[in-house]
Design a protein around this motif. Structure first.
Motif, PDB file in Angstrom:
ATOM      1  N   ALA A  13       0.828  -1.208   0.000  1.00  0.00           N
ATOM      2  CA  ALA A  13       0.000   0.000   0.000  1.00  0.00           C
ATOM      3  C   ALA A  13       0.859   1.254   0.000  1.00  0.00           C
ATOM      4  O   ALA A  13       1.836   1.327   0.739  1.00  0.00           O
ATOM      5  CB  ALA A  13      -0.887  -0.013   1.239  1.00  0.00           C
ATOM      6  N   GLY A  14       0.500   2.217  -0.824  1.00  0.00           N
ATOM      7  CA  GLY A  14       1.228   3.486  -0.869  1.00  0.00           C
ATOM      8  C   GLY A  14       2.250   3.534  -1.982  1.00  0.00           C
ATOM      9  O   GLY A  14       2.709   4.600  -2.369  1.00  0.00           O
ATOM     10  N   ASP A  15       2.591   2.351  -2.512  1.00  0.00           N
ATOM     11  CA  ASP A  15       3.687   2.300  -3.469  1.00  0.00           C
ATOM     12  C   ASP A  15       3.217   2.521  -4.909  1.00  0.00           C
ATOM     13  O   ASP A  15       2.034   2.364  -5.225  1.00  0.00           O
ATOM     14  CB  ASP A  15       4.371   0.935  -3.367  1.00  0.00           C
ATOM     15  N   ILE A  16       4.171   2.874  -5.750  1.00  0.00           N
ATOM     16  CA  ILE A  16       3.917   2.980  -7.188  1.00  0.00           C
ATOM     17  C   ILE A  16       4.917   2.092  -7.908  1.00  0.00           C
ATOM     18  O   ILE A  16       6.133   2.240  -7.708  1.00  0.00           O
ATOM     19  CB  ILE A  16       4.020   4.442  -7.646  1.00  0.00           C
ATOM     20  N   VAL A  17       4.421   1.144  -8.670  1.00  0.00           N
ATOM     21  CA  VAL A  17       5.298   0.202  -9.381  1.00  0.00           C
ATOM     22  C   VAL A  17       4.717  -0.064 -10.764  1.00  0.00           C
ATOM     23  O   VAL A  17       3.586   0.312 -11.066  1.00  0.00           O
ATOM     24  CB  VAL A  17       5.407  -1.160  -8.629  1.00  0.00           C
ATOM     25  N   ALA A  18       5.520  -0.733 -11.593  1.00  0.00           N
ATOM     26  CA  ALA A  18       5.012  -1.227 -12.870  1.00  0.00           C
ATOM     27  C   ALA A  18       5.003  -2.748 -12.786  1.00  0.00           C
ATOM     28  O   ALA A  18       5.898  -3.335 -12.178  1.00  0.00           O
ATOM     29  CB  ALA A  18       5.899  -0.749 -14.010  1.00  0.00           C
ATOM     30  N   VAL A  19       3.982  -3.373 -13.364  1.00  0.00           N
ATOM     31  CA  VAL A  19       3.941  -4.835 -13.365  1.00  0.00           C
ATOM     32  C   VAL A  19       3.905  -5.349 -14.802  1.00  0.00           C
ATOM     33  O   VAL A  19       3.427  -4.674 -15.713  1.00  0.00           O
ATOM     34  CB  VAL A  19       2.732  -5.393 -12.568  1.00  0.00           C
ATOM     35  N   ILE A  20       4.445  -6.544 -14.971  1.00  0.00           N
ATOM     36  CA  ILE A  20       4.398  -7.214 -16.269  1.00  0.00           C
ATOM     37  C   ILE A  20       3.618  -8.506 -16.081  1.00  0.00           C
ATOM     38  O   ILE A  20       3.780  -9.187 -15.068  1.00  0.00           O
ATOM     39  CB  ILE A  20       5.818  -7.514 -16.791  1.00  0.00           C
ATOM     40  N   GLY A  21       2.768  -8.827 -17.039  1.00  0.00           N
ATOM     41  CA  GLY A  21       1.953 -10.036 -16.942  1.00  0.00           C
ATOM     42  C   GLY A  21       0.525  -9.757 -17.359  1.00  0.00           C
ATOM     43  O   GLY A  21       0.003 -10.401 -18.272  1.00  0.00           O
ATOM     44  N   PRO A  22      -0.112  -8.746 -16.733  1.00  0.00           N
ATOM     45  CA  PRO A  22      -1.493  -8.433 -17.121  1.00  0.00           C
ATOM     46  C   PRO A  22      -1.583  -8.133 -18.623  1.00  0.00           C
ATOM     47  O   PRO A  22      -0.746  -7.395 -19.152  1.00  0.00           O
ATOM     48  CB  PRO A  22      -1.825  -7.189 -16.282  1.00  0.00           C
ATOM     49  N   LYS A  23      -2.614  -8.723 -19.266  1.00  0.00           N
ATOM     50  CA  LYS A  23      -2.679  -8.620 -20.723  1.00  0.00           C
ATOM     51  C   LYS A  23      -3.731  -7.625 -21.201  1.00  0.00           C
ATOM     52  O   LYS A  23      -3.592  -7.035 -22.258  1.00  0.00           O
ATOM     53  CB  LYS A  23      -3.005  -9.995 -21.304  1.00  0.00           C
ATOM     54  N   ALA A  24      -4.814  -7.483 -20.438  1.00  0.00           N
ATOM     55  CA  ALA A  24      -5.926  -6.672 -20.960  1.00  0.00           C
ATOM     56  C   ALA A  24      -6.323  -5.532 -20.034  1.00  0.00           C
ATOM     57  O   ALA A  24      -7.377  -4.937 -20.198  1.00  0.00           O
ATOM     58  CB  ALA A  24      -7.131  -7.589 -21.209  1.00  0.00           C
ATOM     59  N   VAL A  25      -5.466  -5.225 -19.057  1.00  0.00           N
ATOM     60  CA  VAL A  25      -5.808  -4.140 -18.127  1.00  0.00           C
ATOM     61  C   VAL A  25      -5.684  -2.798 -18.838  1.00  0.00           C
ATOM     62  O   VAL A  25      -4.707  -2.549 -19.530  1.00  0.00           O
ATOM     63  CB  VAL A  25      -4.863  -4.172 -16.897  1.00  0.00           C
ATOM     64  N   ARG A  26      -6.695  -1.959 -18.656  1.00  0.00           N
ATOM     65  CA  ARG A  26      -6.667  -0.644 -19.303  1.00  0.00           C
ATOM     66  C   ARG A  26      -6.481   0.454 -18.253  1.00  0.00           C
ATOM     67  O   ARG A  26      -6.851   0.264 -17.090  1.00  0.00           O
ATOM     68  CB  ARG A  26      -7.961  -0.417 -20.077  1.00  0.00           C
ATOM     69  N   PRO A  27      -5.930   1.593 -18.668  1.00  0.00           N
ATOM     70  CA  PRO A  27      -5.759   2.681 -17.708  1.00  0.00           C
ATOM     71  C   PRO A  27      -7.099   3.046 -17.065  1.00  0.00           C
ATOM     72  O   PRO A  27      -8.114   3.113 -17.754  1.00  0.00           O
ATOM     73  CB  PRO A  27      -5.248   3.842 -18.565  1.00  0.00           C
ATOM     74  N   GLY A  28      -7.065   3.244 -15.763  1.00  0.00           N
ATOM     75  CA  GLY A  28      -8.295   3.578 -15.048  1.00  0.00           C
ATOM     76  C   GLY A  28      -8.922   2.369 -14.366  1.00  0.00           C
ATOM     77  O   GLY A  28      -9.839   2.512 -13.559  1.00  0.00           O
ATOM     78  N   ALA A  29      -8.439   1.152 -14.690  1.00  0.00           N
ATOM     79  CA  ALA A  29      -9.018  -0.066 -14.106  1.00  0.00           C
ATOM     80  C   ALA A  29      -8.532  -0.262 -12.667  1.00  0.00           C
ATOM     81  O   ALA A  29      -7.437   0.156 -12.306  1.00  0.00           O
ATOM     82  CB  ALA A  29      -8.629  -1.283 -14.945  1.00  0.00           C
ATOM     83  N   THR A  30      -9.380  -0.908 -11.881  1.00  0.00           N
ATOM     84  CA  THR A  30      -8.985  -1.298 -10.526  1.00  0.00           C
ATOM     85  C   THR A  30      -8.514  -2.746 -10.555  1.00  0.00           C
ATOM     86  O   THR A  30      -9.195  -3.613 -11.106  1.00  0.00           O
ATOM     87  CB  THR A  30     -10.188  -1.221  -9.563  1.00  0.00           C
TER      88      THR A  30
END
Ligand code: GDP
Length: 412
Positions: free
Chosen positions: A372-389
């Motif tokens: 919680a509180g952090d900002i990171v980038a992840v690799i793996g998700p294929k269909a996540v769009r900006p704004g998604a939870t």
């Protein structure tokens, strides 16, 4: 004993600053960002905007490197703190992106040009940040330019942004002879020798003592007018201690009742270190902002910035890079570990998080988990769009955009 190994993640959160830089085009956002990365040791060479070596701007060199051209957030370390710099596009065509960036940051530096003062774009992004209740400090840049005038820039901040400027520095030298500042909180002179990156601290020069005292007084009066505890001390002692003044400036920043104003020349790297000190002193950590809200089965839920809560994060940017499809996340609650599957609450799909990356200026650093509180980038998700939870499959919810009426800042 190395204490940081024993610190709980919640305590460590107080040392995180999720920060954006807001500015009118040309005010110096790129240069300020560049100098912050340089000053924090994230880069080892000063990039210059005009020679194409800046790290955060779009150019062909970066295309070749394939990392920071697309970086929506860059992490750097400063004085025991982690500063996540979140890119906020300056161009009006990217209004949605600006909105999403404003959602995920906890505080911002607004950069102004010391000659032009407040310009139309800085005005509109300022009001956008008002709607998201983002606490801000102001940096009046380009004090080395001919015609630079801190006082008139401050007047335009007061008149056009409808806020109370709390000026904490007095410039030493003007235009080409701009050499440093008097820190009006500590009443010390911070001066940069020619070519030096770090300031030298010393006594306030005698010729500036009277003016510095006058301005310190104006600052104390402005603060006392807005802050009850400061007013009480001011009435009793007819001055404010450094401690009270610092505490009051922090509170006023977080409630948005006033804006701390600093100045300098990013290009000459004068003023950036005090700016970072102000970021740490005045802007909030993820723990200082109220719990985020989400909707679960039609009911509003709150999630605290606590690693033990169910996982919830907002995807605020998705980029295709040479490393892979990077989904940038602001984690609001819980913990995510590499290899876990999370739920995209928008598409209702499970998405596996194969890698978690901390993006630095010139490299990606793999980490095992983000809290919680952090900002990171992840690799793996294929269909996540900006704004998604993204959330824990057992505790799905959709994060709500904050509304204007939300009390986004609480003051202890
Ligand atoms: P951005 O459009 O807000 O990202 O602004 P840049 O950082 O690209 O700066 C715009 C121009 O102003 C560039 O030519 C910079 O070299 C110049 N600049 C930035 N900071 C300063 C400064 O402190 N002093 C002077 N004189 N020029 C500056």
């Amino acid at each position: 004993m190395r204490t940081h190994q024993h610190r709980s993640p919640v305590t460590a959160l107080t040392t995180v600053r999720n920060l954006g830089i807001l500015a009118h085009v040309d005010a110096g956002k790129t240069t300020v960002t560049e100098r912050i990365l340089y000053t924090t040791g994230t880069t080892h060479k000063r990039g210059e905007v005009h020679d194409g070596t800046t790290i955060t701007d779009f150019d062909s060199q970066e295309r070749d490197r394939g990392i920071t051209i697309f970086a929506a957030a860059v992490s750097c370390a400063w004085d025991g703190h982690r500063i996540n710099l979140i890119d906020t596009p300056g161009h009006v065509d990217f209004a949605d992106e600006v909105e999403r960036a404003l959602r995920v940051l906890d505080g911002a530096i607004a950069v102004f040009d010391a000659v032009a003062g407040v310009e139309p774009q800085s005005e509109s992004v300022w009001h956008q940040a008002d709607r998201h209740s983002v606490p801000r400090i102001a940096f009046v840049n380009k004090l080395d330019r001919a015609g630079a005038d801190l006082d008139s820039a401050v007047a335009s901040i007061r008149d056009r942004l409808h806020t109370v400027p709390l000026v904490v520095q007095l410039p030493i030298g003007a235009e080409d002879a701009f050499r440093g500042v008097v820190d009006l909180v500590r009443m010390r002179a911070l001066v940069w020798a020619d070519g030096a990156d770090a300031y030298e601290e010393g006594e306030v020069p005698e010729r500036l003592c009277e003016e510095a005292a006058r301005r310190r007084r104006l600052l104390e009066e402005a603060v006392a007018e807005l802050h009850p505890a400061a007013l009480e001390e001011f009435c009793v002692r007819s001055e404010l201690s450094e401690e009270t003044l610092t505490g009051a400036l922090r509170d006023l920043t977080r409630t948005g009742e006033g804006v701390v104003v600093l100045c300098g020349s990013a290009y000459r790297n004068r003023g950036v270190e005090p700016l970072l000190e102000a970021v740490v002193a005045y802007l909030p950590s993820p723990l200082d902002v109220p719990p985020v809200r989400g909707v679960l089965d039609g009911a509003v839920q709150e999630r605290a910035a606590d690693p033990q809560e169910p996982f919830a994060a907002l995807a605020f940017k998705v980029n295709a890079t040479a490393t892979g499809r990077l989904t940038y996340l602001r984690v609001y609650s819980g913990t995510i570990r590499k290899g876990e599957t999370v739920l995209d609450a928008t598409t209702r799909r499970g998405e596996r998080v194969g890698r978690i990356l901390r993006v630095q200026a010139d490299r990606h650093v793999d980490v095992d988990a983000a809290v919680a509180g952090d900002i990171v980038a992840v690799i793996g998700p294929k269909a996540v769009r900006p704004g998604a939870t993204l959330c824990a499959p057992g505790a799905p919810l959709v994060l709500e955009p904050p509304t204007v009426a939300d009390p986004v800042v609480s003051v202890a």
